[in-house]
Each structure stands twice: as C-alpha cells, then as structure tokens.
Design a protein around this motif. Structure first.
Motif, PDB file in Angstrom:
ATOM      1  N   MET A   4       0.841  -1.194   0.000  1.00 17.89           N
ATOM      2  CA  MET A   4       0.000   0.000   0.000  1.00 17.89           C
ATOM      3  C   MET A   4       0.881   1.250   0.000  1.00 17.89           C
ATOM      4  O   MET A   4       1.889   1.295   0.698  1.00 17.89           O
ATOM      5  CB  MET A   4      -0.897   0.010   1.246  1.00 17.89           C
ATOM      6  CG  MET A   4      -1.772   1.262   1.383  1.00 17.89           C
ATOM      7  SD  MET A   4      -2.741   1.245   2.908  1.00 17.89           S
ATOM      8  CE  MET A   4      -3.814  -0.139   2.611  1.00 17.89           C
ATOM      9  N   GLY A  13      -4.725   1.524   5.944  1.00 16.87           N
ATOM     10  CA  GLY A  13      -5.802   2.288   5.328  1.00 16.87           C
ATOM     11  C   GLY A  13      -6.257   3.500   6.104  1.00 16.87           C
ATOM     12  O   GLY A  13      -7.169   4.211   5.664  1.00 16.87           O
ATOM     13  N   ASP A  23      -9.116   4.998  12.898  1.00 17.05           N
ATOM     14  CA  ASP A  23      -9.466   5.190  11.491  1.00 17.05           C
ATOM     15  C   ASP A  23      -8.936   6.533  11.005  1.00 17.05           C
ATOM     16  O   ASP A  23      -8.540   6.678   9.847  1.00 17.05           O
ATOM     17  CB  ASP A  23     -10.983   5.151  11.304  1.00 17.05           C
ATOM     18  CG  ASP A  23     -11.593   3.850  11.775  1.00 17.05           C
ATOM     19  OD1 ASP A  23     -11.139   2.785  11.312  1.00 17.05           O
ATOM     20  OD2 ASP A  23     -12.516   3.901  12.615  1.00 17.05           O
ATOM     21  N   GLY A  81      -3.918   5.099   4.268  1.00 16.11           N
ATOM     22  CA  GLY A  81      -4.636   5.297   3.013  1.00 16.11           C
ATOM     23  C   GLY A  81      -4.474   6.714   2.515  1.00 16.11           C
ATOM     24  O   GLY A  81      -4.282   6.965   1.322  1.00 16.11           O
TER      25      GLY A  81
END
Length: 282
Positions: A1, A225, A205, A251
């Motif tokens: 990623m 992410g 998050d 992310g």
C-alpha cells in the motif's frame, strides 16, 4: 500500500483565492478593507519568519496586515493592554498573537484579551466553547479547522469513525477533538500519560498527530488504510509522524511540509475576511 498524499498547498490556494475575491467585493461595496493585526513579543527567529510569511499572504488576499512588535521584556499587563486596544479599534477585524510568547508572560491572559468577534485564530475560551457547542458565530482554531477542510476535500466523513488525537494543547489537540466529535466521530485523546499508546493508534481510522516531537508516531503502529494527519512541524521539515513508515500503511497522509501548514494560514485569512464582513454588517 502507498498512501495518497493530501495536498494542503493546492486547497489552501483555492481558499485564499476565494477569500481575496470576497475581500475585493467587500471593499467595493462598503469601503471596508479587512485588517489583521499581528502581535509578536520578542524576536524569536522562527516566529519572525512565520509572521513575515503571513504578512505576504495577507497582501495576496487583499487583507491589510498590521504588525505590532513588542520587546522581549514586555509584561503580561502591557501585552494585555495592547491587545485590548486592538480589540477596541474598529479598523482592526482580526487579532493574532504569535505563539509562543516569552515564558514570563501569561499567554492565556493575553489570549483572553482578544475580543471574540476578532478571535480569527480561534484561541480564546469563548471560541473553544463555540466549537464545542457548534455555535456558528464563533471562529474555529485555524489548524483544526484547516484539517477538517482537508478531510472534507478528500471525501473523509468522520461519522462513525474512531478518531485518535495525540496531543491535548488548548489551540490544537483539544479543539481538534471537539470538531471531530461534532461530526459524529468517536474521539480518543492521547497524551504523555496514555497507557499503551501504540494500541490506541492501531485502532484509529483517523489519526491526528499533534505532539511537537519529530517522528514520534511510528509507521508500524498505524492501522492499514487509516487517514493520518500530521500536524507537527519540527526542524528539518520533519513532522510528528514517521513519514516513510506511514506511507506504507496509511490510506491518506498529509505531507510535511505542504499538508496542514498551508491550511492553517488559509483559514486565518478566510476568517479575517469573515470578521470584516460581519463588522460591515453591524
């Protein structure tokens, strides 16, 4: 990623351009030109450089920039008197006290001398309460406000997300949490006494790093992410997040420089124009 970088420079340019147009219209319709008064105490090189940059940005946005330079030996009472004078001056629409002030000054007392209607940097207790209670007539703290605009620009909806703010300063960490909470995030504040900080970060998050310690947040701790906002700026253009490690896990990631910093100044200028518009309406 590989994380997508959040371009604060480009978004800030758009905000400043819109603010300049609003300032132009305000002058044309009312004769009122927005004015930001910046107060600096002492001659800290970093502060002097930062103030000079803000003055250049003011000029680009059609905002009058008034600089008040005070000697290092200025007392709290003297500083408060200067700020109260600017608060009473109808030609001044926004007041910025350059941080940090010398250690012998009561910074909070100085901040509270700023009239709420001119607190375009969002540093007073009145402004904090307005943020916490969602009052539209207050001004947000510029760095947290800029971060929220970045999240919106990149389609990040905080609602239902777990947000972790590392840092609890009254002008960055604390208001950041309030703004995220107002957008229905579940907010955790972390600080120097947090037990197992790595575990808290791993569950985020949305992660906001605002500790003022270079590369304090390690990439290995970041949730894959996650949205990572690096609000730190340390010598050598280094943020509070291990950028290389974060790029492999996050992310979305704000670069340093070019992420949060330009947004802070853009919000300051935009809110100065808003303060002038409100003043003209009154």
């Amino acid at each position: 990623m590989s994380a997508e970088l959040m371009n604060g420079t480009e978004l800030a340019r758009e905000i400043v351009d819109r603010s300049a147009e609003r300032a132009r219209i305000l002058v044309a319709e009312t004769g009122v030109r927005p004015c930001l008064a910046t107060v600096i105490v002492g001659d800290d090189p970093a502060s002097v450089t930062y103030v000079a940059m803000k003055r250049r940005r003011c000029a680009k946005a059609g905002i009058e920039s008034r600089l008040v330079s005070l000697p290092e030996a200025t007392t709290t009472a003297e500083l408060v008197a200067v700020i109260r004078g600017l608060s009473d001056d109808p030609s001044v629409h926004g007041i910025l006290l350059q941080h940090p002030v010398p250690g012998h000054i009561d910074e909070r007392a100085a901040f509270e001398a700023i009239a709420p209607a001119k607190d375009v940097d969002g540093v007073t207790m009145w402004s904090f309460a307005a943020m916490a209670f969602g009052q539209a007539d207050g001004f947000v703290s510029c760095t947290p406000g800029g971060i929220m605009r970045l999240l919106d620009a990149y389609g990040v909806d905080p609602a239902g997300k777990r947000a972790v703010v590392v840092g609890r300063s009254p002008i960055l960490g604390k208001p950041m949490g309030m703004l995220l909470l107002a957008r229905d995030a579940t907010v955790t504040y972390c600080h120097s006494r947090t037990v197992d900080l790595s575990a808290e970060i791993a569950g985020a998050d949305i992660l906001v790093a605002a500790v003022g310690r270079p590369e304090f947040i390690k990439g290995a701790d970041i949730k894959p992410g996650a949205v990572v906002i690096d609000a730190g700026y340390n010598p050598g253009n280094v943020g509070d997040v291990d950028a290389e490690g974060a790029r492999e896990r996050a992310g979305l990631l704000t670069p340093v420089p070019g992420g949060v910093g330009p947004m802070t100044i853009a919000l300051l200028l935009e809110q100065t124009v808003v303060a002038a518009e409100r003043s003209a309406q009154r």
